[in-house]
Structure formats: C-alpha cells, structure tokens
Design a protein around this motif. Structure first.
Motif, PDB file in Angstrom:
ATOM      1  N   ARG A  71      56.810  16.231   1.255  1.00 28.58           N
ATOM      2  CA  ARG A  71      56.493  14.660   1.587  1.00 28.58           C
ATOM      3  C   ARG A  71      55.331  14.424   2.070  1.00 28.58           C
ATOM      4  O   ARG A  71      54.473  15.318   2.349  1.00 28.58           O
ATOM      5  CB  ARG A  71      57.637  14.531   2.983  1.00 28.58           C
ATOM      6  N   GLY A  72      54.838  13.381   2.105  1.00 31.19           N
ATOM      7  CA  GLY A  72      53.620  12.862   2.750  1.00 31.19           C
ATOM      8  C   GLY A  72      52.456  13.535   1.830  1.00 31.19           C
ATOM      9  O   GLY A  72      52.448  13.402   0.597  1.00 31.19           O
ATOM     10  N   LYS A  73      51.172  14.020   2.549  1.00 29.30           N
ATOM     11  CA  LYS A  73      49.968  14.358   2.076  1.00 29.30           C
ATOM     12  C   LYS A  73      50.401  15.700   0.939  1.00 29.30           C
ATOM     13  O   LYS A  73      49.724  15.857   0.058  1.00 29.30           O
ATOM     14  CB  LYS A  73      49.060  14.770   2.935  1.00 29.30           C
ATOM     15  N   GLU A  74      51.250  16.446   1.403  1.00 27.23           N
ATOM     16  CA  GLU A  74      51.592  17.600   0.658  1.00 27.23           C
ATOM     17  C   GLU A  74      52.253  17.294  -0.718  1.00 27.23           C
ATOM     18  O   GLU A  74      51.801  17.772  -1.609  1.00 27.23           O
ATOM     19  CB  GLU A  74      52.435  18.614   1.415  1.00 27.23           C
ATOM     20  N   ARG A  75      53.097  16.339  -0.708  1.00 29.89           N
ATOM     21  CA  ARG A  75      53.660  15.939  -2.049  1.00 29.89           C
ATOM     22  C   ARG A  75      52.509  15.064  -2.831  1.00 29.89           C
ATOM     23  O   ARG A  75      52.550  15.164  -4.063  1.00 29.89           O
ATOM     24  CB  ARG A  75      54.664  14.743  -1.678  1.00 29.89           C
ATOM     25  N   LYS A  76      51.636  14.177  -2.437  1.00 25.56           N
ATOM     26  CA  LYS A  76      50.585  13.677  -3.110  1.00 25.56           C
ATOM     27  C   LYS A  76      49.687  14.734  -3.737  1.00 25.56           C
ATOM     28  O   LYS A  76      49.609  14.520  -4.822  1.00 25.56           O
ATOM     29  CB  LYS A  76      49.808  12.642  -2.099  1.00 25.56           C
ATOM     30  N   LYS A  77      49.611  15.660  -2.827  1.00 28.28           N
ATOM     31  CA  LYS A  77      48.484  16.805  -3.254  1.00 28.28           C
ATOM     32  C   LYS A  77      49.000  17.522  -4.338  1.00 28.28           C
ATOM     33  O   LYS A  77      48.502  17.799  -5.384  1.00 28.28           O
ATOM     34  CB  LYS A  77      48.020  17.603  -2.367  1.00 28.28           C
ATOM     35  N   PHE A  78      50.449  17.717  -4.401  1.00 28.80           N
ATOM     36  CA  PHE A  78      51.039  18.724  -5.293  1.00 28.80           C
ATOM     37  C   PHE A  78      51.337  17.917  -6.405  1.00 28.80           C
ATOM     38  O   PHE A  78      50.935  18.321  -7.722  1.00 28.80           O
ATOM     39  CB  PHE A  78      52.437  19.257  -4.814  1.00 28.80           C
ATOM     40  N   ARG A  79      51.643  16.541  -6.449  1.00 29.87           N
ATOM     41  CA  ARG A  79      51.765  15.768  -7.740  1.00 29.87           C
ATOM     42  C   ARG A  79      50.455  15.679  -8.461  1.00 29.87           C
ATOM     43  O   ARG A  79      50.291  15.728  -9.732  1.00 29.87           O
ATOM     44  CB  ARG A  79      52.191  14.322  -7.380  1.00 29.87           C
ATOM     45  N   ALA A  80      49.484  15.323  -7.676  1.00 25.01           N
ATOM     46  CA  ALA A  80      48.165  14.997  -8.218  1.00 25.01           C
ATOM     47  C   ALA A  80      47.549  16.596  -9.029  1.00 25.01           C
ATOM     48  O   ALA A  80      47.345  16.499 -10.297  1.00 25.01           O
ATOM     49  CB  ALA A  80      46.991  14.924  -7.272  1.00 25.01           C
ATOM     50  N   GLU A  81      47.980  17.658  -8.569  1.00 26.31           N
ATOM     51  CA  GLU A  81      47.563  18.901  -9.132  1.00 26.31           C
ATOM     52  C   GLU A  81      48.494  19.253 -10.345  1.00 26.31           C
ATOM     53  O   GLU A  81      48.142  19.766 -11.579  1.00 26.31           O
ATOM     54  CB  GLU A  81      47.713  20.149  -8.173  1.00 26.31           C
ATOM     55  N   CYS A  82      49.787  18.780 -10.348  1.00 30.54           N
ATOM     56  CA  CYS A  82      50.832  19.048 -11.121  1.00 30.54           C
ATOM     57  C   CYS A  82      50.184  18.226 -12.342  1.00 30.54           C
ATOM     58  O   CYS A  82      50.293  18.613 -13.525  1.00 30.54           O
ATOM     59  CB  CYS A  82      52.170  18.695 -10.766  1.00 30.54           C
ATOM     60  N   LYS A  83      50.057  16.778 -12.048  1.00 24.59           N
ATOM     61  CA  LYS A  83      49.794  15.850 -13.419  1.00 24.59           C
ATOM     62  C   LYS A  83      48.486  16.344 -14.084  1.00 24.59           C
ATOM     63  O   LYS A  83      48.408  16.040 -15.186  1.00 24.59           O
ATOM     64  CB  LYS A  83      49.762  14.520 -12.839  1.00 24.59           C
ATOM     65  N   ALA A  84      47.718  16.830 -13.219  1.00 23.72           N
ATOM     66  CA  ALA A  84      46.112  17.556 -13.709  1.00 23.72           C
ATOM     67  C   ALA A  84      46.330  18.670 -14.661  1.00 23.72           C
ATOM     68  O   ALA A  84      45.914  18.949 -15.931  1.00 23.72           O
ATOM     69  CB  ALA A  84      45.275  17.915 -12.714  1.00 23.72           C
ATOM     70  N   LYS A  85      47.361  19.591 -14.358  1.00 24.49           N
ATOM     71  CA  LYS A  85      47.808  20.787 -15.293  1.00 24.49           C
ATOM     72  C   LYS A  85      48.354  20.251 -16.572  1.00 24.49           C
ATOM     73  O   LYS A  85      48.291  20.664 -17.741  1.00 24.49           O
ATOM     74  CB  LYS A  85      48.747  21.552 -14.421  1.00 24.49           C
ATOM     75  N   ALA A  86      49.156  19.110 -16.371  1.00 25.65           N
ATOM     76  CA  ALA A  86      50.237  18.617 -17.506  1.00 25.65           C
ATOM     77  C   ALA A  86      49.236  18.119 -18.355  1.00 25.65           C
ATOM     78  O   ALA A  86      49.023  17.813 -19.565  1.00 25.65           O
ATOM     79  CB  ALA A  86      51.444  17.649 -17.210  1.00 25.65           C
ATOM     80  N   ALA A  87      47.741  17.352 -17.756  1.00 27.36           N
ATOM     81  CA  ALA A  87      47.055  16.677 -18.819  1.00 27.36           C
ATOM     82  C   ALA A  87      45.928  17.584 -19.589  1.00 27.36           C
ATOM     83  O   ALA A  87      45.636  17.134 -20.624  1.00 27.36           O
ATOM     84  CB  ALA A  87      46.146  15.724 -18.111  1.00 27.36           C
ATOM     85  N   GLN A  88      45.765  18.708 -19.022  1.00 21.05           N
ATOM     86  CA  GLN A  88      45.254  20.058 -19.789  1.00 21.05           C
ATOM     87  C   GLN A  88      45.923  20.254 -21.066  1.00 21.05           C
ATOM     88  O   GLN A  88      47.073  20.369 -21.150  1.00 21.05           O
ATOM     89  CB  GLN A  88      44.812  21.027 -18.840  1.00 21.05           C
ATOM     90  N   PRO A  89      45.098  20.349 -22.026  1.00 17.41           N
ATOM     91  CA  PRO A  89      45.616  20.784 -23.489  1.00 17.41           C
ATOM     92  C   PRO A  89      46.077  22.288 -23.352  1.00 17.41           C
ATOM     93  O   PRO A  89      45.302  23.166 -22.639  1.00 17.41           O
ATOM     94  CB  PRO A  89      44.585  20.831 -24.403  1.00 17.41           C
ATOM     95  N   ASN A  90      46.936  22.586 -24.065  1.00 18.88           N
ATOM     96  CA  ASN A  90      47.540  24.171 -23.767  1.00 18.88           C
ATOM     97  C   ASN A  90      46.743  25.141 -24.799  1.00 18.88           C
ATOM     98  O   ASN A  90      46.056  25.134 -25.631  1.00 18.88           O
ATOM     99  CB  ASN A  90      48.997  24.141 -24.555  1.00 18.88           C
TER     100      ASN A  90
END
Length: 90
Positions: A71-90
C-alpha cells in the motif's frame, strides 16, 4: 428550320454544357490527404499496441502488488519497478 439556327443552337448548348467542365477544380490535394490519413492510422495502431502491452504489464504488476499486500509509497515504487522490467526487451 434552316441551317443557321441549328448551328447557333448547337454552339449555345456546347458553351453552356462545356462551361461546367472547366469550372471543376483539379484534384491535387487528395493524394496528400490520403497519405496523411494512412500515416495517422499507422501511428494510432502503434499507440494502441503499446497501450495494450503497457496495460497488460500494469495489470500484472497490480495483481502482484495486491498479492504482496503493498500500500502507499511501497506499492507505487513496486509497480514502477515492475513496469520498467516489463518494458525491457527479453
């Protein structure tokens, strides 16, 4: 009817009907508009494709954050990192 009035009638009719052919504007802008429309359609398709990929990654990251109970800042940080990883090509 004699020949002279017939000639006058034919000339008058050809002038009236021929004037409409010269009144039309040339179609020089149509190819430019068509190419612009095609370009816009390609950009829209790419944007939709990118949004679909981003929304899929975003949903997966949201599900993971929910599973971890973030929840809160931890959630925001986790989602940002997760989406950045998903955007990187395999």
């Amino acid at each position: 009817m004699t020949m002279f009035p017939r000639v006058i009638a034919v000339v008058a009719a050809s002038l009236l009907l021929g004037a409409t052919a010269f009144a039309q504007a040339p179609a020089t802008e149509a190819p430019a508009a068509a190419s612009k429309a095609a370009s816009t359609a390609k950009k829209a398709h790419k944007t939709q494709k990118a949004q679909k990929a981003n929304s899929t990654a975003s949903l997966e990251c949201t599900k993971e954050a929910d599973a971890k109970g973030l929840r809160g800042k931890e959630r925001k940080k986790f989602r940002a990192e997760c989406k950045a990883k998903a955007a990187q090509p395999n």
